[in-house]
Enzyme design. Structure first.
Site, PDB file in Angstrom:
ATOM      1  CE  LYS A 194       4.318  46.878 -36.183  1.00  0.00           C
ATOM      2  NZ  LYS A 194       4.289  47.527 -37.111  1.00  0.00           N
TER       3      LYS A 194
ATOM      4  CG  HIS B  95      10.150  45.323 -40.672  1.00  0.00           C
ATOM      5  ND1 HIS B  95       9.329  45.879 -40.455  1.00  0.00           N
ATOM      6  CD2 HIS B  95      11.184  45.853 -41.979  1.00  0.00           C
ATOM      7  CE1 HIS B  95       8.964  46.719 -40.744  1.00  0.00           C
ATOM      8  NE2 HIS B  95      10.056  46.893 -41.227  1.00  0.00           N
TER       9      HIS B  95
ATOM     10  CG  HIS C  43       9.821  49.201 -35.974  1.00  0.00           C
ATOM     11  ND1 HIS C  43       9.898  47.960 -36.202  1.00  0.00           N
ATOM     12  CD2 HIS C  43       8.781  49.629 -36.754  1.00  0.00           C
ATOM     13  CE1 HIS C  43       9.245  47.414 -36.884  1.00  0.00           C
ATOM     14  NE2 HIS C  43       8.537  48.146 -36.997  1.00  0.00           N
TER      15      HIS C  43
ATOM     16  CG  ASP D 113       2.145  51.553 -36.533  1.00  0.00           C
ATOM     17  OD1 ASP D 113       2.613  49.754 -36.912  1.00  0.00           O
ATOM     18  OD2 ASP D 113       2.528  51.942 -37.873  1.00  0.00           O
TER      19      ASP D 113
ATOM     20  CE  LYS E   7       2.695  54.535 -40.967  1.00  0.00           C
ATOM     21  NZ  LYS E   7       3.300  54.184 -42.022  1.00  0.00           N
TER      22      LYS E   7
ATOM     23  CD  GLU F  75       6.450  55.107 -42.677  1.00  0.00           C
ATOM     24  OE1 GLU F  75       6.301  54.443 -43.546  1.00  0.00           O
ATOM     25  OE2 GLU F  75       5.469  55.028 -41.594  1.00  0.00           O
TER      26      GLU F  75
ATOM     27  NE  ARG G  70     -10.794  34.910 -42.878  1.00  0.00           N
ATOM     28  CZ  ARG G  70     -12.457  35.330 -41.962  1.00  0.00           C
ATOM     29  NH1 ARG G  70     -12.779  34.957 -41.628  1.00  0.00           N
ATOM     30  NH2 ARG G  70     -11.291  34.879 -40.493  1.00  0.00           N
TER      31      ARG G  70
ATOM     32  CE  LYS H 250      13.731  48.764 -41.899  1.00  0.00           C
ATOM     33  NZ  LYS H 250      13.356  48.900 -43.195  1.00  0.00           N
TER      34      LYS H 250
END
Ligand code: BG6
Length: 491
Positions: free
Chosen positions: A149, A179, A241, A236, A340, A217, A51, A183
């Site tokens: 996703k 994704h 995944h 998420d 996380k 992570e 935008r 891998k």
């Protein structure tokens, strides 16, 4: 070793959300690498759309910066970058108004060329963008839609999105990207299982004790807290995944690696997952939320500070015991874990085999550990098979655990391409094997929904854990309750 590169057909990639994080960190660098490797034909074009008002030149500047920020220095070749940028343009358009759309329709007109519409935007914009692509007659036989996703927030909303995009694109031209499937090591799961005679005979409940899938992570959610707080780790990471990894580990051998043969088998696994309903959530699932702590050598704030909120029920960690009710896997727990701000960045799949039925060695040999096959998805991609071996030298039969260790970096002297490189070229080639089909996404939500419902009916908050640890201690108890432990690299 030099990677073999086969050039793809001429295409135009139209990237919506072109000034966003995904485009800058992943898509632009991935296209640059494919160009550098000679895979993009000279007629290929990349058109950024967002935008924001921006000239072609300004967008090229943005793309140049993203290449410099996210491509390894050895691959930054000024002439190559400029030759790539000559293929790049920009069009301003609003997802929720008609502004810019007639111009966009004009710019994508390249007869005969494959059109790839990549929606790297927030989930709310998928449907309005698709509708306009249809209305402005940009969709033809050679057009393909790539959606990121999460598709939906639950089964109902995923169905609504799938319905709406299905009105514009037929299913065989919709590429739902996950994704993780792009891998290298994840693709290697199929090679490992189906190109070797060794594993398949023992790949079942008679020989496998349990499976662990960890995606840990060290990063927090900084910068993405707004999106993340509406999603949480279950939506998420697990819905897509982790369940995709589980499918590749657990599926029956497909008849070929054609898209539908593989996806049919994955779907059967998703449908065989035992539902975790109200009564089972506390026993089978642990959810956590990080507090302030230390990560990668420095202090880091907690989730609530990053979110700038006093309270949130969003989980940043989840550990689950999942079960697959079929002949191959009945009785074999699949322990899934993601979070996380954990103690390390590691994604791996551990297939833990049964212990030997009887030891012929005396106690002096030491403990005999069960074999483990560890597929390290990242970092340090590789495969390790842990075996018991005799300690060298005299002194009797003393045994120790040693790994047959295949590291990709040392075995193959090539750059490990990012997942998006493979996946983007698969879209151009029209290969859907590594993309999720509509029924898979919906089957995954069918398993996730009861967990979300149970959580929303429960007064409990996620368990706090200190940043830089392996999550709440309850996650350790979850697996130890069944007499097992989370895998730690034994090297
Ligand atoms: C994304 C999630 O899909 O995957 C992120 O939305 C997560 O929250 C990321 O950080 C992890 O991907 P990778 O490739 O860095 O393991």
């Amino acid at each position: 070793m030099v990677a073999r590169v086969i050039a793809v057909e001429p295409f135009i990639a139209v990237v919506f959300g072109a000034t966003g994080d995904l485009a800058s960190r992943k898509l632009i660098p991935a296209l640059y690498h494919r160009f550098q490797d000679g895979q993009m034909p000279p007629e290929a074009r990349v058109l950024g759309v967002s935008r924001r008002a921006m000239s072609d030149e300004a967008f090229r500047g943005f793309a140049r910066e993203s290449i410099h920020a996210h491509v390894a220095p050895a691959d930054l070749i000024a002439e190559t970058i400029e030759a790539f940028l000559a293929m790049v343009g920009y069009q301003q358009a609003h997802a929720d108004s008609e502004e810019g759309w007639p111009e966009l329709a004009e710019r994508v007109k390249h007869p005969g060329r494959i059109r790839l519409f990549y929606l790297a935007t927030g989930p709310a914009l998928l449907v309005p963008i698709c509708e306009r692509l249809g209305r402005f007659e940009m969709v033809g036989d050679r057009s393909r839609l790539v959606v990121e996703k999460p598709v939906g927030k639950n089964l109902g909303s995923a169905r609504a999105v799938n319905e709406a995009i299905g009105l514009v694109f037929p299913e065989d031209r919709i590429y739902r990207i996950d994704h993780y499937l792009g891998k290298e090591t994840v693709q290697n799961l199929m090679a490992l299982r189906f190109a070797n005679a060794l594993f398949e005979p023992v790949w079942n409940a008679a020989h496998v004790d349990h499976v662990q899938i960890t995606v840990a992570e060290t990063l927090g959610v900084a910068g993405r807290a707004g999106y993340y707080d509406t999603a949480g780790a279950l939506r998420d990471m697990v819905q897509n995944h982790i369940l995709q990894l589980l499918c590749l580990v657990a599926m029956e051998p497909p008849t070929s690696i054609s898209a539908d043969a593989v996806r049919d088998e994955k779907l059967k696994v998703l449908k065989a997952l035992t539902p975790i309903t109200d009564g089972l959530t506390t026993e089978r699932i642990v959810r956590g939320q990080y507090r302030a702590g230390a990560s990668e050598g420095g202090p880091v704030p907690g989730y609530l500070e990053e979110l700038n909120a006093g309270q949130s029920r969003t989980e940043t960690f989840v550990a689950i015991r999942a079960d697959i009710a079929n002949w191959r896997w009945a009785g074999v727990p699949f322990y899934l874990r993601t979070g996380k701000r954990l103690a390390g960045r590691v994604s791996e799949i551990v297939v833990a085999f049964q212990p030997i039925p009887h030891s012929v060695f005396g106690t002096a040999a030491g403990p005999i550990n069960a074999n483990r096959l560890v597929i390290r998805v990242q970092p340090d991609e590789g495969v390790k098979l842990w075996l018991m071996i005799k300690d060298p030298g005299p002194g009797g039969m003393r045994l120790q655990q040693v790994a047959l260790d295949m590291s990709f970096a040392t075995t193959f002297n090539v750059r490990n391409p990012d997942a998006y490189e493979r996946l983007l070229m698969d879209v151009v080639r029209g290969n859907q094997t590594l993309f999720m089909r509509r029924d898979e996404v919906e089957a995954a939500w069918t398993w996730i929904d009861p967990i979300l419902d149970a959580w929303s009916n429960s007064p409990d908050l996620p368990k706090p854990y200190t940043s830089g640890t392996w999550g709440p201690s309850a996650a350790v108890a979850l697996i130890e309750r069944n007499g097992r432990t989370w895998h730690e690299d034994m090297s």
